[in-house]
Design a protein around this motif. Structure first.
Motif, PDB file in Angstrom:
ATOM      1  N   MET A   1       0.824  -1.202   0.000  1.00  0.00           N
ATOM      2  CA  MET A   1       0.000   0.000   0.000  1.00  0.00           C
ATOM      3  C   MET A   1       0.864   1.261   0.000  1.00  0.00           C
ATOM      4  SD  MET A   1      -2.930  -1.295  -0.248  1.00  0.00           S
ATOM      5  CE  MET A   1      -4.345  -0.335   0.288  1.00  0.00           C
ATOM      6  N   SER A   2       2.006   1.219   0.674  1.00  0.00           N
ATOM      7  CA  SER A   2       2.907   2.364   0.667  1.00  0.00           C
ATOM      8  C   SER A   2       3.524   2.580  -0.703  1.00  0.00           C
ATOM      9  CB  SER A   2       4.010   2.181   1.720  1.00  0.00           C
ATOM     10  OG  SER A   2       3.475   2.203   3.023  1.00  0.00           O
ATOM     11  N   GLU A   3       3.966   1.515  -1.338  1.00  0.00           N
ATOM     12  CA  GLU A   3       4.607   1.646  -2.653  1.00  0.00           C
ATOM     13  C   GLU A   3       3.606   2.104  -3.710  1.00  0.00           C
ATOM     14  OE1 GLU A   3       6.929  -1.592  -4.039  1.00  0.00           O
ATOM     15  OE2 GLU A   3       8.074  -1.781  -2.183  1.00  0.00           O
ATOM     16  N   LEU A   4       2.374   1.630  -3.607  1.00  0.00           N
ATOM     17  CA  LEU A   4       1.355   2.008  -4.586  1.00  0.00           C
ATOM     18  C   LEU A   4       0.694   3.339  -4.243  1.00  0.00           C
ATOM     19  CD1 LEU A   4      -0.363  -1.467  -5.058  1.00  0.00           C
ATOM     20  CD2 LEU A   4       1.140  -0.307  -6.700  1.00  0.00           C
ATOM     21  N   ASN A   5       0.952   3.837  -3.024  1.00  0.00           N
ATOM     22  CA  ASN A   5       0.384   5.104  -2.571  1.00  0.00           C
ATOM     23  C   ASN A   5      -1.142   5.076  -2.618  1.00  0.00           C
ATOM     24  OD1 ASN A   5       0.639   7.717  -1.522  1.00  0.00           O
ATOM     25  ND2 ASN A   5       0.531   8.646  -3.556  1.00  0.00           N
ATOM     26  N   VAL A   6      -1.721   3.995  -2.108  1.00  0.00           N
ATOM     27  CA  VAL A   6      -3.180   3.834  -2.082  1.00  0.00           C
ATOM     28  C   VAL A   6      -3.683   4.135  -0.669  1.00  0.00           C
ATOM     29  CG1 VAL A   6      -5.085   2.194  -2.337  1.00  0.00           C
ATOM     30  CG2 VAL A   6      -3.151   2.118  -3.918  1.00  0.00           C
ATOM     31  N   PRO A   7      -4.594   5.109  -0.510  1.00  0.00           N
ATOM     32  CA  PRO A   7      -5.124   5.418   0.819  1.00  0.00           C
ATOM     33  C   PRO A   7      -6.174   4.404   1.259  1.00  0.00           C
ATOM     34  CG  PRO A   7      -6.152   6.820  -0.808  1.00  0.00           C
ATOM     35  CD  PRO A   7      -5.116   6.011  -1.545  1.00  0.00           C
ATOM     36  N   TYR A   8      -6.293   4.215   2.552  1.00  0.00           N
ATOM     37  CA  TYR A   8      -7.328   3.353   3.111  1.00  0.00           C
ATOM     38  C   TYR A   8      -7.561   3.763   4.554  1.00  0.00           C
ATOM     39  CZ  TYR A   8      -3.306   0.739   5.000  1.00  0.00           C
ATOM     40  OH  TYR A   8      -2.142   0.383   5.635  1.00  0.00           O
ATOM     41  N   THR A   9      -8.646   3.285   5.131  1.00  0.00           N
ATOM     42  CA  THR A   9      -9.031   3.618   6.495  1.00  0.00           C
ATOM     43  C   THR A   9      -9.225   2.329   7.267  1.00  0.00           C
ATOM     44  OG1 THR A   9     -10.100   5.665   5.797  1.00  0.00           O
ATOM     45  CG2 THR A   9     -10.795   4.751   7.906  1.00  0.00           C
ATOM     46  N   ALA A  10      -8.717   2.267   8.484  1.00  0.00           N
ATOM     47  CA  ALA A  10      -8.822   1.067   9.311  1.00  0.00           C
ATOM     48  C   ALA A  10      -9.855   1.260  10.418  1.00  0.00           C
ATOM     49  CB  ALA A  10      -7.462   0.735   9.923  1.00  0.00           C
ATOM     50  N   PHE A  11     -10.625   0.196  10.672  1.00  0.00           N
ATOM     51  CA  PHE A  11     -11.573   0.153  11.790  1.00  0.00           C
ATOM     52  C   PHE A  11     -11.174  -1.018  12.676  1.00  0.00           C
ATOM     53  CE2 PHE A  11     -13.786   2.559   8.593  1.00  0.00           C
ATOM     54  CZ  PHE A  11     -14.495   3.510   9.314  1.00  0.00           C
ATOM     55  N   LEU A  12     -10.716  -0.711  13.889  1.00  0.00           N
ATOM     56  CA  LEU A  12     -10.016  -1.696  14.702  1.00  0.00           C
ATOM     57  C   LEU A  12     -10.813  -2.142  15.919  1.00  0.00           C
ATOM     58  CD1 LEU A  12      -6.477  -0.045  14.677  1.00  0.00           C
ATOM     59  CD2 LEU A  12      -7.458  -1.682  13.027  1.00  0.00           C
ATOM     60  N   SER A  13     -10.679  -3.443  16.239  1.00  0.00           N
ATOM     61  CA  SER A  13     -11.234  -4.032  17.463  1.00  0.00           C
ATOM     62  C   SER A  13     -10.079  -4.454  18.358  1.00  0.00           C
ATOM     63  CB  SER A  13     -12.109  -5.248  17.125  1.00  0.00           C
ATOM     64  OG  SER A  13     -13.285  -4.847  16.454  1.00  0.00           O
ATOM     65  N   ASP A  14     -10.144  -4.073  19.612  1.00  0.00           N
ATOM     66  CA  ASP A  14      -8.998  -4.249  20.506  1.00  0.00           C
ATOM     67  C   ASP A  14      -8.628  -5.701  20.736  1.00  0.00           C
ATOM     68  OD1 ASP A  14      -6.961  -3.057  22.189  1.00  0.00           O
ATOM     69  OD2 ASP A  14      -8.070  -3.906  23.875  1.00  0.00           O
ATOM     70  N   TYR A  15      -9.609  -6.612  20.766  1.00  0.00           N
ATOM     71  CA  TYR A  15      -9.279  -8.005  21.070  1.00  0.00           C
ATOM     72  C   TYR A  15      -8.349  -8.602  20.023  1.00  0.00           C
ATOM     73  CZ  TYR A  15     -12.351 -10.286  17.580  1.00  0.00           C
ATOM     74  OH  TYR A  15     -12.925 -10.747  16.420  1.00  0.00           O
ATOM     75  N   LEU A  16      -8.303  -8.008  18.831  1.00  0.00           N
ATOM     76  CA  LEU A  16      -7.381  -8.457  17.788  1.00  0.00           C
ATOM     77  C   LEU A  16      -6.147  -7.569  17.698  1.00  0.00           C
ATOM     78  CD1 LEU A  16     -10.027  -9.251  15.031  1.00  0.00           C
ATOM     79  CD2 LEU A  16      -8.689 -10.921  16.321  1.00  0.00           C
ATOM     80  N   VAL A  17      -6.349  -6.272  17.840  1.00  0.00           N
ATOM     81  CA  VAL A  17      -5.249  -5.328  17.687  1.00  0.00           C
ATOM     82  C   VAL A  17      -4.194  -5.504  18.775  1.00  0.00           C
ATOM     83  CG1 VAL A  17      -4.667  -2.866  17.634  1.00  0.00           C
ATOM     84  CG2 VAL A  17      -6.763  -3.678  16.538  1.00  0.00           C
ATOM     85  N   LYS A  18      -4.634  -5.866  19.990  1.00  0.00           N
ATOM     86  CA  LYS A  18      -3.695  -5.923  21.118  1.00  0.00           C
ATOM     87  C   LYS A  18      -2.609  -6.977  20.946  1.00  0.00           C
ATOM     88  CE  LYS A  18      -6.661  -8.913  24.000  1.00  0.00           C
ATOM     89  NZ  LYS A  18      -7.463  -8.948  25.244  1.00  0.00           N
ATOM     90  N   GLU A  19      -2.784  -7.885  20.002  1.00  0.00           N
ATOM     91  CA  GLU A  19      -1.727  -8.851  19.717  1.00  0.00           C
ATOM     92  C   GLU A  19      -0.464  -8.156  19.209  1.00  0.00           C
ATOM     93  OE1 GLU A  19      -3.528 -11.277  16.783  1.00  0.00           O
ATOM     94  OE2 GLU A  19      -4.894 -12.301  18.175  1.00  0.00           O
ATOM     95  N   ASP A  20      -0.636  -6.986  18.573  1.00  0.00           N
ATOM     96  CA  ASP A  20       0.514  -6.272  18.010  1.00  0.00           C
ATOM     97  C   ASP A  20       0.119  -4.824  17.740  1.00  0.00           C
ATOM     98  OD1 ASP A  20       2.758  -5.376  16.735  1.00  0.00           O
ATOM     99  OD2 ASP A  20       2.767  -6.872  15.144  1.00  0.00           O
ATOM    100  N   TYR A  21       0.077  -4.025  18.807  1.00  0.00           N
ATOM    101  CA  TYR A  21      -0.251  -2.610  18.630  1.00  0.00           C
ATOM    102  C   TYR A  21       0.741  -1.924  17.692  1.00  0.00           C
ATOM    103  CZ  TYR A  21      -3.588  -2.813  22.563  1.00  0.00           C
ATOM    104  OH  TYR A  21      -4.642  -3.084  23.384  1.00  0.00           O
ATOM    105  N   GLY A  22       1.974  -2.399  17.692  1.00  0.00           N
ATOM    106  CA  GLY A  22       2.999  -1.763  16.875  1.00  0.00           C
ATOM    107  C   GLY A  22       2.730  -1.828  15.391  1.00  0.00           C
ATOM    108  N   TYR A  23       2.094  -2.905  14.938  1.00  0.00           N
ATOM    109  CA  TYR A  23       1.780  -3.041  13.510  1.00  0.00           C
ATOM    110  C   TYR A  23       0.923  -1.872  13.051  1.00  0.00           C
ATOM    111  CZ  TYR A  23      -0.214  -5.018   9.220  1.00  0.00           C
ATOM    112  OH  TYR A  23      -0.618  -5.213   7.922  1.00  0.00           O
TER     113      TYR A  23
END
Length: 282
Positions: free
Chosen positions: A120-142
């Protein structure tokens, strides 16, 4: 008086203030080659990135964001009791625009594919993320890396429940709790929220508003690795449509997130659509 000619007709240079001036009595000089060179370099890079990621064509560039934001209203039939009277956040599936643009939104946060970030960075394509904590907390850094690359991180609840089955207090805990997670981990509470499964009731929107939510985008199409699904009967993309997909990979799909992006981009590009940034229109 010095004569001048602006650099015109060169895509990407319409807003360039560069002028070419000649000495008195001398013929006008040609526009500077650097404007054309810069545009050609940009095109070559876009085509090289498209080839590297297996796309049929390079993604089309999105138009500039509108100077005035469009008026976002709740889609007919998506209202709850007292929606307008209580000033509840609009629920919508499309942004009102005549531009041939779509918006890519990605839910949940289960798959954390590093190649997806690179693509996505190389193609310069924008997007929006909608996050749920029970999944995100596995790797907040990502998702911190994602945010650093210009992606807005929005609210998709703490545990991804069916919200209409919960009490008002439970719904508020899910929504406001995720607001605080995003604030603590990523610096700012979002103003945009998507209910899990697209299901909501009056309590959902009242709770969301109380937590600082101003917009509740749903979607008009959903893209997978192997297919598209459509909300509308005509099974077509329309200007301003919001497209849903998920952070999923080979464990859930017959392919990867880059495979999904390839399907998405090949279709929208072939139909003359560019991908724009949702937040620029809200």
């Amino acid at each position: 008086m010095l004569a001048a000619v602006a650099v015109l007709g060169v895509p990407g240079c319409a807003r360039d203030s560069t002028e070419v001036r000649s000495a008195p009595g001398q013929p006008l000089q040609a526009p500077p080659a650097r404007a054309l060179d810069a545009y050609a370099t940009k095109l070559r890079a876009a085509h090289a990135a498209a080839q590297r990621w297996g796309l049929k064509r390079a993604p089309l560039p999105a138009p500039p964001p509108p100077a005035e934001k469009p008026e976002i209203r709740t889609r007919a039939g998506f209202e709850v009791d007292g929606h307008t009277e209580r000033g509840l956040p609009p629920v919508f599936t499309t942004i009102p625009t005549k531009e041939k643009i779509v918006f890519l939104t990605i839910d949940d946060g289960g798959e954390k594919d590093r190649r997806f970030l690179e693509m996505m960075s190389e193609l310069n394509v924008p997007y929006t993320a909608f996050l749920s904590d029970y999944l995100v907390k596995e790797d907040y850094g990502y998702f911190r890396t994602m945010q650093a690359r210009g992606v807005t991180l929005n609210n998709h609840t703490l545990t991804h429940p069916y919200l209409p089955g919960l009490s008002y207090a439970e719904q508020r805990r899910e929504i406001c709790g995720m607001q605080e997670v995003i604030r603590e981990r990523y610096g700012k509470r979002p103003a945009v929220f998507r209910p899990p499964f697209g299901n909501y009731d009056q309590d959902t929107l009242v709770a969301a508003k109380s937590c600082g939510v101003t917009h509740v985008p749903l979607w008009n199409e959903e893209v997978f690795v192997d297919r598209w699904d459509y909300r509308e009967w005509d099974r077509e993309i329309h200007p301003g449509d919001i497209v849903l997909t998920h952070f999923r990979g080979a464990k859930d799909w017959d392919g990867t997130m880059p495979d999904m992006v390839r399907r998405f981009l090949d279709k929208v590009t072939a139909e003359g659509y560019a991908v724009a940034r949702l937040e620029d229109y809200l």
